[in-house]
Design an enzyme around this catalytic site. Structure first.
Site, PDB file in Angstrom:
ATOM      1  N   ASP A   1      54.198 -13.986  28.018  1.00 45.07           N
ATOM      2  CA  ASP A   1      53.230 -13.806  26.939  1.00 45.07           C
ATOM      3  C   ASP A   1      51.860 -14.108  27.494  1.00 45.07           C
ATOM      4  O   ASP A   1      51.752 -14.790  28.495  1.00 45.07           O
ATOM      5  CB  ASP A   1      53.503 -14.879  25.866  1.00 45.07           C
ATOM      6  CG  ASP A   1      54.396 -14.333  24.798  1.00 45.07           C
ATOM      7  OD1 ASP A   1      54.744 -13.170  24.900  1.00 45.07           O
ATOM      8  OD2 ASP A   1      54.728 -15.092  23.871  1.00 45.07           O
TER       9      ASP A   1
ATOM     10  N   ASP B   1      57.104 -17.304  22.170  1.00 48.93           N
ATOM     11  CA  ASP B   1      56.888 -18.433  21.263  1.00 48.93           C
ATOM     12  C   ASP B   1      57.205 -18.061  19.823  1.00 48.93           C
ATOM     13  O   ASP B   1      57.513 -18.917  19.020  1.00 48.93           O
ATOM     14  CB  ASP B   1      55.457 -18.950  21.381  1.00 48.93           C
ATOM     15  CG  ASP B   1      54.439 -17.830  21.227  1.00 48.93           C
ATOM     16  OD1 ASP B   1      54.852 -16.692  20.922  1.00 48.93           O
ATOM     17  OD2 ASP B   1      53.234 -18.072  21.410  1.00 48.93           O
TER      18      ASP B   1
ATOM     19  N   ASP C   1      60.240 -13.109  19.076  1.00 54.04           N
ATOM     20  CA  ASP C   1      60.599 -13.025  20.502  1.00 54.04           C
ATOM     21  C   ASP C   1      62.073 -13.333  20.731  1.00 54.04           C
ATOM     22  O   ASP C   1      62.570 -13.200  21.840  1.00 54.04           O
ATOM     23  CB  ASP C   1      59.766 -14.017  21.330  1.00 54.04           C
ATOM     24  CG  ASP C   1      58.309 -13.590  21.407  1.00 54.04           C
ATOM     25  OD1 ASP C   1      58.063 -12.374  21.374  1.00 54.04           O
ATOM     26  OD2 ASP C   1      57.440 -14.454  21.490  1.00 54.04           O
TER      27      ASP C   1
END
Length: 1208
Positions: free
Chosen positions: A502, A823, A827
């Site tokens: 990310d 997070d 996801d």
């Protein structure tokens, strides 16, 4: 058993209730029965009994807005009456149970039997005088007057068995303790937001009580049961309880029931806690599982071990456990069990969905710390394929075990034949009845020698080394901010070839600040002066930001003077609130005027909308809606924009294109996130159709576009450079605009100008990977991923598709091993699909943590690099241990074998062999498995999945050292008596005293092992074997300790160890010959490996096997045969019975969870089930069921499992 403690819990509660029912307007049972209702039934019941939720709050003496007063006495009283939010864990195994388990080891049992027979026979005295005819060898022993010492060997073997058992049991015990420590640490870290004394505070989940007002928000895992009392747009994923994958919308008037163990997928709100611990839905299910466990055990006894008994192993882990009970849920809870009995639940558990069954993994195994981790590792199907290292080890150990079995059998046969031919054919003796015990004694001695060969041949230290190495690494990784939830993730990380990371919070600091703004037709490169803005625009802007963001997001003053203000809650919203403060306005004033309860309608942010809107009712009765979100999405919905005077003007598509070019792209190219803020007014009547979102969030008026900066973490570029040097490709997958993403990727060093790489957004990615029919094609993904470095504006499904595409790709000869960071709740699927999923400890939601393997406690990318280092270190530690162990194995087996065949007696006695085994297994695995990692580990490419476990360099070392050791030992064996001028120890009669000759051989052998242990510290052919030796105190202690014990054994071991004390000069020779190992090691490393063409690696998984393993279930079953052969200690004896017992233990551990959060954590986030059922279920799932059941029951299970055919 867990259930016992639970029932005590109940009886206590019932007694307390009687005393205290008067204190509160409702008692425990009343609340429990209320929580069993669903939907409209619950609404009706609340109306009838309490009037409304406020009435219930009054009865529970709590306030919906201010919460509980929070006094200690009040909280204690509530815990006493309604119970604590905690499910009593199952008791850990006692040390005695672990000892009993260690005793189940087949080789040890064989040794025990041999020792007992040997003991028994040594006490048998045949009638005097007639033994002469039984053969001279026996007579020799009698002449020595030593016959009465015959019992010593048997006793010594028993003693060494006791040692081995105690060491094994102690290892298991300490491992279990470590795991429980880790588990409790994870539990203490789980906090939840509640309102107490009108303050919003975070408390550990275990401290929540009935009557608390809890704030629930997107991504939470509910820790208790409760009733929804206020909030907006709350959607819950209840699949962990009901098995229904659709999200359930909660509202006060339709379905206010919130259940523990379910996930908040959208929205936010407040709930009144009504049931905790064993009285919550999760707790009730756990209690039922505990009760069914007792029944299972009774059944097992009846069934015997004809087939593996209860099967909630497959499922009874958290979500699956709950799922198992899904359909039976309501009936179960009412205690009527209309669905048959517990049996039916378990059958459901068997057929539970692949994804859930796969989840039987984690730290969850940790909490039960099922003593025998080696077994557990094997019987736990990992949520993906079996880890690479385990596959290779399993294979290698089976190969070695088979070789050892063959060697030991040949040894025994040769000894027996030699003796028989010599006695009955050459010397033409008769078999006399009175001689039988003496002959049997010989045969027992041969049998013991045979078993000794096997003991030494089989590397039972391997599983121990793996476990110690992993447990040690996991403990140390905690210091490097890696909280490992699944043990083997640590080792898989060493093989990682790709990391999909990310951007926000991982590569960047996640401290958002607004640095540019476009307001009133002007683009400000820094924060505008509030006086220069139209008052009307400013006022609406402040309202739009203050109201249209979660009220949990706040900017608090800095903790230290001169520090930065603290951002609490959603960081993007904090950045916007900071912007309001920079404009010299106070957002709190606006919020106090319009508290959260007065918000008319909220469309919360989710990954599909990529925006958030809030509707408020104005004083004149009309409505105003504020919206904010990704600039390109909101601007498309704007038809007006406020000009420099604060008046709306028409905003046409061409104006929008102009704005994108002149404002948004320049901001994005500076690496800023662009957020557009807009609003819309609605008339009082007719009131709009609020549920028709598309008609509401359109025709907006644009207020401002702001550019938010999120600086790159200073340590990230260096960490990424290390990854690239270590052969790992870093890819950035982000929801941000492509220009922002590219700018940040260049700053981080993910892409370098002038390289051939791809930066694309989600739309383009999807266009390229779908064919005309709209299906995803692997070949198309294969064209993209090797060059892809940045995927922007990506949805969670894109992330999942990319990860799956890279993993499934056959384009490169090595299968890619992918790590993913995430997070958000969305996801989950990608984290689950990846080989290693990293969740963020600070910013991560509970759902993401639940789906992950490792939690980064500092949310920092550079911690991932540490994980890679530890992973590679585990792999190297195992290889070091193998190199050492196999050298000893080869030498000891050959010595025992040839010695036995030539001199009819093994030069190394059974007890000595057991000591050598203890050194090379337990101690060496401790010494070599605890080497700390060095930076040099990051200078080589990943090993890959089909690299052999024993490389050619290691093979060269093993064979080279074996040659040295064998040469010396055979020289000593056949010429030692002349060299040292002592009596020969060869062909000694039964029960003769130990000879110096054989003691020297034994001592030299051990010395050579000790020095070779130092050689084994390096496996890549390095010259300096002492490099960094003092950084590992455990290693030094063990080498010196072993040396000291060896001195004691030789000098004072006497008859039990078959040792006779040596003189100083003989000792010096032994040490000198041992030291020769170090010199010889240098000679070996001078020989170039490339010249030795005949060396082959061992223990490798070939690509072909890998593919078959993935394609064919039958193959999965074969692998399982390998594992069945390879059980805990001596592995190779078919431990049918024991295997089943182990399965039951694993089941039981999982069934009675270790504690309340354990219970909740085990709710696997099943978001991904419906999206990816076929992908998640991997062959290891099938192999588990195959291993667990007879073929018939497998097919039956498959028949009752309609989705099972989807397994690839």
């Amino acid at each position: 058993m867990g259930d016992m403690s639970n029932s005590d819990f109940y009886s206590k509660n019932q007694r307390n209730e009687a005393n205290h029912a008067a204190d509160f307007g409702c008692d425990l049972m009343e609340l429990r029965s209320l929580m069993e209702l669903r939907g409209s039934e619950a609404v009706v019941k609340i109306k009838e009994c309490y009037g409304d939720t406020d009435g219930l709050c009054k009865r529970l003496k709590t306030s919906p807005t201010e919460g509980l007063p929070g006094t200690v006495a009040d909280l204690e009283k509530r815990r006493e009456i309604f119970g604590q939010n905690f499910i009593p864990p199952k008791k850990p195994k006692t040390f005695l149970q672990l000892v009993w388990e260690a005793l189940q080891d087949v080789t040890l049992i064989i040794l025990e039997i041999a020792a007992i027979i040997s003991l028994g026979l040594s006490f048998y005295r045949p009638p005097g005088g007639e033994t002469e005819g039984c053969g001279g060898t026996a007579a020799g022993a009698e002449d020595e007057g030593e016959a009465e010492a015959g019992w010593i060997e048997g006793a010594a073997i028993l003693l060494s068995v006791v040692c081995v058992v105690l060491v094994t049991a102690f290892n298991d015990w300490s491992k279990e303790k470590q795991f429980r420590g880790l588990q409790s640490r994870i539990e203490q870290e789980q906090k939840f937001t509640v309102v107490r004394g009108s303050q919003v505070i975070q408390i550990p989940v275990a401290e929540m009580v009935v009557g608390d007002i809890a704030q629930v928000k997107y991504g939470d895992l509910l820790p208790t049961d409760g009733i929804f009392i206020q909030g907006n747009d709350l959607k819950i994923d209840e699949s962990s309880l009901t098995g229904e994958s659709d999200q359930v919308r909660k509202s006060i008037d339709k379905d206010p029931m919130l259940l523990s163990g379910t996930h908040v997928m959208e929205g936010s709100g407040r709930m009144l806690v009504t049931a905790v611990g064993v009285n919550s839905q999760t707790g009730i299910i756990f209690t039922l599982l505990g009760a069914s466990e007792v029944e299972d055990e009774k059944k097992d006894k009846k069934v015997g071990s004809t087939h593996p008994p209860s099967h909630p192993p497959a499922a009874t882990d958290g979500a699956a456990g709950a799922n198992a009970i899904d359909n039976a849920n309501a009936s179960l809870v009412n205690g009527k069990m209309q669905d048959g009995n517990v049996e039916s639940i378990q059958n459901k558990a068997k057929q539970q969905d692949g994804a859930a069954a796969m989840e039987m993994q984690p730290l969850k195994s940790a909490e039960g710390g099922d003593g025998d981790d080696k077994d557990k590792k094997k019987s736990n199907p990992h949520k993906k394929e079996k880890s690479v290292l385990q596959g290779k080890l399993t294979k290698l150990a089976v190969q070695i075990g088979k070789a050892g079995l063959v060697m030991s059998a040949i040894t025994v046969i040769i000894l027996v034949l030699y003796f028989a031919i010599d006695t009955f054919v050459v010397n033409k003796r008769q078999w006399l009845p009175e001689c039988t015990p003496i002959y049997i004694q010989y045969f027992v001695k041969f049998f013991i020698i045979g078993v000794t060969v096997l003991v030494v041949a089989v590397p039972e230290g391997l599983p121990l080394a793996v476990t110690i190495s992993l447990a040690y690494s996991v403990k140390k990784m905690m210091k490097d901010n890696n909280l490992v939830r699944h043990l083997d993730a640590c080792e898989t990380m060493g093989n990682a070839t790709a990391i999909c990371s990310d951007k926000t919070g991982t590569l960047t600091t996640n401290r958002m600040t607004v640095v540019q703004a476009f307001v009133g037709d002007a683009h400000y490169k820094e924060i505008p002066d509030p006086d220069g803005l139209p008052a009307k625009t400013l006022d609406v802007l402040v309202h739009a930001i203050a109201i249209n963001s979660a009220y949990t997001s706040k900017v608090l003053p800095a903790e230290k003077d001169g520090g930065l203000p603290r951002q609490v809650g959603n960081k993007t919203e904090c950045g916007l609130l900071g912007f309001v403060l920079d404009l010299k306005r106070d957002y709190q004033v606006v919020r106090n005027k319009i508290p959260e309860e007065k918000l008319y309608k909220v469309y919360t942010f989710n990954s599909v909308r990529k925006s958030m809107s809030t509707v408020v009712k104005l004083d004149d009765g009309s409505f105003r809606m504020y919206s904010k979100g990704a600039s390109e999405i909101i601007l498309k919905k704007c038809s007006r924009i406020l000009n420099e005077a604060g008046e709306p003007r028409i905003f046409r598509p061409r104006d929008r294109d102009e704005m994108v070019k002149s404002v948004i792209e320049p901001m994005a190219c500076d690496g800023l996130r662009t957020i557009c803020i807009a609003y819309r007014d609605f008339p009082m009547s007719p009131e709009p159709e609020w549920d028709n979102e598309n008609d509401i969030v359109t025709d907006l008026t644009c207020l401002a576009v702001v550019g938010i900066e999120d600086p790159v973490r200073p340590e990230v570029p260096e960490a990424i450079r290390k990854c690239q040097r270590a052969g790992i490709t870093v890819r950035m997958v982000t929801g941000d605009n492509i220009n922002t993403a590219r700018a940040i990727a260049i700053k981080c060093g993910i892409i370098h100008p002038g390289e051939d790489f791809l930066c694309i957004d989600g739309k383009e990615f999807n266009r390229r990977i779908h064919n005309e029919k709209g299906e995803i094609e692997q070949e198309r993904i294969d064209k993209i991923w090797p060059k892809l470095r940045v995927l922007a504006r990506s949805s969670p499904t894109d992330k999942h598709t990319l990860v799956k595409g890279i993993i499934d790709s056959t384009q490169v000869e090595q299968r890619q091993v992918v790590a993913v960071t995430g997070d958000g709740t969305n996801d989950g699927p990608a984290l689950k699909k990846a080989d290693v999923g990293f969740a963020m400890g600070i910013a991560g939601t509970d759902v993401a943590k639940e789906a992950s393997d490792i939690i980064l406690t500092d949310d920092n990318f550079s911690s991932i690099v540490k994980a890679v280092m530890w992973g590679r270190n585990v792999y190297d530690s195992i290889s070091k241990f193998l190199q050492f162990q196999l050298t000893v194995n080869v030498v000891a087996v050959i010595v025992a074998f040839t010695g036995a065949c030539i001199t009819q007696d093994s030069p190394l006695k059974a007890v000595q062999m057991l000591w050598v085994n203890l050194i090379m297994d337990t101690f060496a695995s401790l010494a070599l498995a605890t080497e700390p990692p060095t930076e040099s580990l990051l200078l080589r490419k990943p090993y890959g999945r089909n690299k052999p476990l024993i490389s050619r360099t290691m093979m060269k070392n093993i064979l080279g050292h074996a040659v040295y050791q064998l040469t010396l030992i055979f020289t000593l064996l056949f010429a030692g008596e002349t060299m040292f001028n002592i009596d020969s120890g060869r062909n000694a009669p039964l029960h003769s005293p130990p000879s110096e000759h054989y003691t020297i051989i034994f001592n030299t052998f051990v010395m050579m092992q000790l020095f070779n242990e130092i050689n084994a510290r390096k496996i890549h052919g390095e010259r300096n074997v002492f490099d960094g030796i003092f950084r590992n105190p455990i290693f030094c202690t063990i080498v010196l300790g072993t040396f000291a014990i060896q001195i004691v054994i030789v000098q004072f071991g006497g008859k039990p160890f078959s040792c006779s004390p040596l003189q100083l000069d003989q000792w010096m020779w032994c040490i000198f010959l041992g030291f020769g190992e170090l010199v010889w090691g240098q000679v070996i490393s001078s020989v170039p490996t490339s010249r030795l063409k005949f060396l082959r690696g061992a223990g490798n998984l070939t690509q072909k096997e890998e593919n078959q393993e993935e394609e064919l279930n039958e193959d999965a079953e074969e692998i399982d045969h390998a594992e069945r052969e390879l059980r805990r200690g001596q592995i190779l004896w078919f431990r049918g019975l024991n295997r089943i017992q182990t399965q039951i233990e694993v089941v039981n551990t999982f069934k009675s969870g270790a504690s309340f959060q354990g219970a909740l954590r085990r709710q696997s986030s099943t978001t991904s089930q419906n999206q990816d059922v076929t992908n998640i279920s991997s062959p290891s799932h099938v192999s588990l069921s195959n291993a667990l059941s007879s073929p018939t029951s497998t097919s039956a299970a498959a028949a009752g499992h309609p989705r099972r055919e989807g397994i690839p």
